[in-house]
Each structure stands twice: as structure tokens, then as C-alpha cells.
Write a protein that holds these residues in place. Structure first.
Motif, PDB file in Angstrom:
ATOM      1  N   LEU A 160       0.675  -1.192  -0.041  1.00  0.00           N
ATOM      2  CA  LEU A 160       0.068   0.031  -0.179  1.00  0.00           C
ATOM      3  C   LEU A 160       1.037   1.451  -0.213  1.00  0.00           C
ATOM      4  N   HIS A 161       2.126   0.959   0.236  1.00  0.00           N
ATOM      5  CA  HIS A 161       3.045   2.197   0.053  1.00  0.00           C
ATOM      6  C   HIS A 161       2.562   3.455   0.751  1.00  0.00           C
ATOM      7  N   GLN A 162       2.745   3.296   2.217  1.00  0.00           N
ATOM      8  CA  GLN A 162       2.214   4.248   3.040  1.00  0.00           C
ATOM      9  C   GLN A 162       3.358   5.245   3.130  1.00  0.00           C
ATOM     10  N   ARG A 163       4.802   4.887   2.947  1.00  0.00           N
ATOM     11  CA  ARG A 163       5.736   5.781   2.936  1.00  0.00           C
ATOM     12  C   ARG A 163       5.745   6.772   1.858  1.00  0.00           C
ATOM     13  N   PHE A 164       5.293   6.535   0.726  1.00  0.00           N
ATOM     14  CA  PHE A 164       5.034   7.285  -0.587  1.00  0.00           C
ATOM     15  C   PHE A 164       3.900   8.118  -0.264  1.00  0.00           C
ATOM     16  N   MET A 165       2.968   7.575   0.312  1.00  0.00           N
ATOM     17  CA  MET A 165       1.732   8.297   0.666  1.00  0.00           C
ATOM     18  C   MET A 165       2.044   9.649   1.570  1.00  0.00           C
ATOM     19  N   ALA A 166       2.969   9.492   2.686  1.00  0.00           N
ATOM     20  CA  ALA A 166       3.355  10.269   3.210  1.00  0.00           C
ATOM     21  C   ALA A 166       4.265  11.433   2.981  1.00  0.00           C
ATOM     22  N   ILE A 167       5.190  11.036   1.859  1.00  0.00           N
ATOM     23  CA  ILE A 167       5.902  11.980   1.114  1.00  0.00           C
ATOM     24  C   ILE A 167       4.906  12.950   0.305  1.00  0.00           C
ATOM     25  N   ARG A 168       4.115  12.078  -0.448  1.00  0.00           N
ATOM     26  CA  ARG A 168       3.113  12.892  -1.149  1.00  0.00           C
ATOM     27  C   ARG A 168       2.385  13.893  -0.701  1.00  0.00           C
ATOM     28  N   ILE A 169       1.773  13.524   0.471  1.00  0.00           N
ATOM     29  CA  ILE A 169       0.821  14.554   1.173  1.00  0.00           C
ATOM     30  C   ILE A 169       1.863  15.584   1.855  1.00  0.00           C
ATOM     31  N   ASP A 185       1.583  16.149  12.236  1.00  0.00           N
ATOM     32  CA  ASP A 185       0.580  15.314  13.071  1.00  0.00           C
ATOM     33  C   ASP A 185      -0.329  14.634  11.958  1.00  0.00           C
ATOM     34  N   VAL A 186      -0.519  15.026  10.922  1.00  0.00           N
ATOM     35  CA  VAL A 186      -1.244  14.352   9.628  1.00  0.00           C
ATOM     36  C   VAL A 186      -0.356  13.249   9.078  1.00  0.00           C
ATOM     37  N   VAL A 187       1.059  13.512   8.741  1.00  0.00           N
ATOM     38  CA  VAL A 187       1.973  12.796   8.355  1.00  0.00           C
ATOM     39  C   VAL A 187       2.083  11.466   9.558  1.00  0.00           C
ATOM     40  N   SER A 188       2.174  11.868  10.552  1.00  0.00           N
ATOM     41  CA  SER A 188       2.344  10.679  11.593  1.00  0.00           C
ATOM     42  C   SER A 188       1.128   9.805  11.605  1.00  0.00           C
ATOM     43  N   ALA A 189      -0.025  10.621  11.488  1.00  0.00           N
ATOM     44  CA  ALA A 189      -1.374   9.639  11.479  1.00  0.00           C
ATOM     45  C   ALA A 189      -1.399   8.786  10.070  1.00  0.00           C
ATOM     46  N   VAL A 190      -0.841   9.049   9.106  1.00  0.00           N
ATOM     47  CA  VAL A 190      -0.480   8.353   7.938  1.00  0.00           C
ATOM     48  C   VAL A 190       0.251   7.234   8.015  1.00  0.00           C
ATOM     49  N   LEU A 191       1.431   7.406   8.832  1.00  0.00           N
ATOM     50  CA  LEU A 191       2.140   6.378   9.054  1.00  0.00           C
ATOM     51  C   LEU A 191       1.682   5.135  10.021  1.00  0.00           C
ATOM     52  N   ALA A 192       0.819   5.823  10.862  1.00  0.00           N
ATOM     53  CA  ALA A 192       0.031   4.917  12.037  1.00  0.00           C
ATOM     54  C   ALA A 192      -1.055   4.229  11.649  1.00  0.00           C
ATOM     55  N   THR A 193      -1.652   4.588  10.195  1.00  0.00           N
ATOM     56  CA  THR A 193      -2.926   3.910   9.752  1.00  0.00           C
ATOM     57  C   THR A 193      -2.555   2.254   9.551  1.00  0.00           C
ATOM     58  N   GLU A 194      -3.697   1.838  10.385  1.00  0.00           N
ATOM     59  CA  GLU A 194      -3.701   0.305  10.164  1.00  0.00           C
ATOM     60  C   GLU A 194      -4.565   0.001   9.001  1.00  0.00           C
ATOM     61  N   VAL A 195      -4.132  -1.117   8.419  1.00  0.00           N
ATOM     62  CA  VAL A 195      -5.026  -1.908   7.178  1.00  0.00           C
ATOM     63  C   VAL A 195      -6.182  -2.629   7.817  1.00  0.00           C
ATOM     64  N   SER A 196      -7.440  -2.004   7.297  1.00  0.00           N
ATOM     65  CA  SER A 196      -8.551  -2.640   7.684  1.00  0.00           C
ATOM     66  C   SER A 196      -9.011  -3.727   6.902  1.00  0.00           C
ATOM     67  N   GLU A 197     -10.093  -4.591   7.573  1.00  0.00           N
ATOM     68  CA  GLU A 197     -10.592  -5.715   6.946  1.00  0.00           C
ATOM     69  C   GLU A 197     -11.053  -5.446   5.674  1.00  0.00           C
ATOM     70  N   GLU A 198     -11.542  -4.428   5.292  1.00  0.00           N
ATOM     71  CA  GLU A 198     -12.216  -4.178   4.066  1.00  0.00           C
ATOM     72  C   GLU A 198     -10.882  -4.043   3.158  1.00  0.00           C
ATOM     73  N   THR A 199     -10.113  -3.089   3.487  1.00  0.00           N
ATOM     74  CA  THR A 199      -8.883  -2.922   2.805  1.00  0.00           C
ATOM     75  C   THR A 199      -8.122  -4.361   2.306  1.00  0.00           C
ATOM     76  N   ALA A 200      -7.964  -4.766   3.300  1.00  0.00           N
ATOM     77  CA  ALA A 200      -7.340  -6.198   3.241  1.00  0.00           C
ATOM     78  C   ALA A 200      -8.125  -7.250   2.329  1.00  0.00           C
ATOM     79  N   ARG A 201      -9.359  -7.264   2.445  1.00  0.00           N
ATOM     80  CA  ARG A 201     -10.322  -8.009   1.466  1.00  0.00           C
ATOM     81  C   ARG A 201     -10.282  -7.658   0.010  1.00  0.00           C
ATOM     82  N   LEU A 202     -10.054  -6.270  -0.135  1.00  0.00           N
ATOM     83  CA  LEU A 202     -10.126  -5.747  -1.656  1.00  0.00           C
ATOM     84  C   LEU A 202      -8.652  -6.057  -2.317  1.00  0.00           C
TER      85      LEU A 202
END
Length: 248
Positions: A158-167, A193-210
Motif C-alpha cells: 500500500l506504499h504508506q511511506r510514499f503516501m506520507a511523502i506525497r501528502i 500530525d497528519v503525516v504521523s497519522a498516515v504512518l500509523a494507519t492500520e490496514v482495515s478488514e475491508e482494505t485487506a479483503r479488496l
């Protein structure tokens, strides 16, 4: 008095960073930049920088060393503190990403233009001028230090590091395009705070299923293509984070 080559180069870079920021890297001609820098010699820009990529590289090189030094300093401080609670580690690393670039909001020598250019670069395939072969890039070091704080799915799929950089780039560019003279401390702290929250975001059941459904569809397509071509299907893992396109 003959023209000063260094002064001419600085004027060309200043004109380029302003016009690249306002109209887009590809939205302004080299002739216009040459004219905006007050150069009557039509070949001045090509003489100093060669082409658009060379000029863009000079704009980035004007600002990168300061950002690199500051981010490395913050990362040094992070590593010197040893093991931190995860929440504190995330916010400390988020600050190391954000704050060196946010300081450019107060840089009167093209800093705000630079931030708007960086936002353009994060959305495109890297240009030659923005590719770095330096293994000591602070952004690469930051990515390595963030990696242990992320799950394998968040890191590799899901490339959360790149998402943090892009934001970070998008929000700083938005701020840079606004009125100058504001106190940027609250904005910067909230962006951390926002970037820290992006890095902390857990993968939900819905996202894992998709994600699983997408993988199954991809596997089926690969088997069909391989079968029609008479080849054994390959199923490599998704690549590592897409590159941010800059050293920023």
C-alpha cells in the motif's frame, strides 16, 4: 563592463523557479525564462544549463543542500535517542520529513517557488535532473528508519511511506501558493500530525479483503496470458514504494 557569469546564472535560476512554480515545469518556454532573467542573448540559458532538465537541476540544487543537512541532523537526533515508544517515534520521523522542507516557506530566495515545483515532481516520472545516485540521500535514510514501524502490507503493498511523502509535498505547495507573511508554526505542526497519522494507519478488514480480491484477479489474468503464450506465469510481489521523484 562584461557580464558576470555567476550573476547571470543566478538570475536565470531565479526566473526559472518563479515561472516553473507559477505556470508549470513544462508550461513555460526556455525563451521566456531567458527573457524574464533580462538576457538579450538568446543562447544564455543553453550556455549555462544546456536544456530544461539542466536548468531544473540547478533550481533543485540551490535548495537541496540545506534540506538534506537539516533532515540528516534530525535523523541523527532520532537515532541517538534509541528505542522510543511507537507513537513518539512516528511523530519524530514525521517531523524529520516535514520540517526541513517547511522551513522553505520562510525562505525569501525562492523557497516558496521551490515547494510548488516539488509538488509537481512528486506526481511525475522522475526527470533526469531529479534522479540522484547519491546513496546518502536523507529521504532514503528516512524511508529505512520508517520501515520497521510499518506492517509488511502497508510497506510493500500500500506504499504508506510514499503516501506520507506525497501528502507532505502537496500540502506544502498549497501553503506556498497562498499569501506570504503568515505564522507557519501551527500549519507545520499540524502537517507533522497528519503525516504521523498516515504512518500509523492500520490496514482495515475491508482494505485487506479488496487487496486480496485484486491479487486474485491479477493472478487469473497472469495465468491466462501465460497460458496463451505457452509460458510459466510469473507472480512477483508488488514493487517497493514508487519513488517520490526527487531527493527532497
Amino acid at each position: 563592463m562584461p557580464p558576470n557569469p555567476e550573476a547571470t546564472g543566478r538570475r536565470l535560476v531565479a526566473a526559472a523557479e518563479r515561472l516553473f512554480a507559477e505556470r508549470g515545469i513544462d508550461g513555460v518556454s526556455l525563451r521566456e525564462i531567458n527573457g524574464a532573467a533580462g538576457q538579450r542573448n538568446a543562447t544564455a540559458l543553453q550556455y549555462h544549463f544546456g536544456d530544461r532538465a539542466g536548468l531544473l537541476g540547478a533550481v533543485l540544487a540551490k535548495h537541496h543542500p540545506e534540506i538534506e543537512a537539516r533532515r540528516h541532523q534530525l535523523l541523527d537526533e532520532y537515532e541517538s535517542r534509541g528505542d522510543l515508544p511507537e507513537a513518539e517515534a512516528r511523530r519524530t520521523l514525521a517531523a524529520a520529513l516535514v520540517r526541513p522542507m517547511a522551513a522553505k516557506l520562510a525562505d525569501p530566495d525562492g523557497g516558496r517557488h521551490y515547494l510548488r515545483i516539488m509538488e509537481q515532481l512528486v506526481h511525475r516520472t522522475p526527470l533526469p535532473a531529479t534522479r540522484s545516485t547519491d546513496p546518502g540521500q536523507s529521504i532514503d535514510r528516512w524511508r529505512e528508519l520508517v520501515a520497521p514501524l510499518l506492517s509488511e502490507v502497508a510497506l510493500r503493498r500500500l506504499h504508506q511511506r510514499f503516501m506520507a511523502i506525497r501528502i507532505t509535498y502537496v500540502e506544502l505547495a498549497r501553503r506556498a501558493a497562498g499569501p506570504e507573511g503568515k505564522d507557519d508554526r501551527l500549519f507545520t505542526s499540524h502537517l507533522v500530525d497528519v503525516v504521523s497519522a498516515v504512518l500509523a494507519t492500520e490496514v482495515s478488514e475491508e482494505t485487506a479483503r479488496l487487496l486480496g480480491e485484486r491479487d486474485r484477479r491479477r493472478d487469473e489474468r497472469d495465468r491466462e496470458r501465460a497460458g496463451s503464450a505457452g509460458k510459466v506465469p510469473q507472480n512477483p510481489d508488488d514493487p517497493e514504494d514508487p519513488p517520490p521523484g526527487t531527493a527532497g
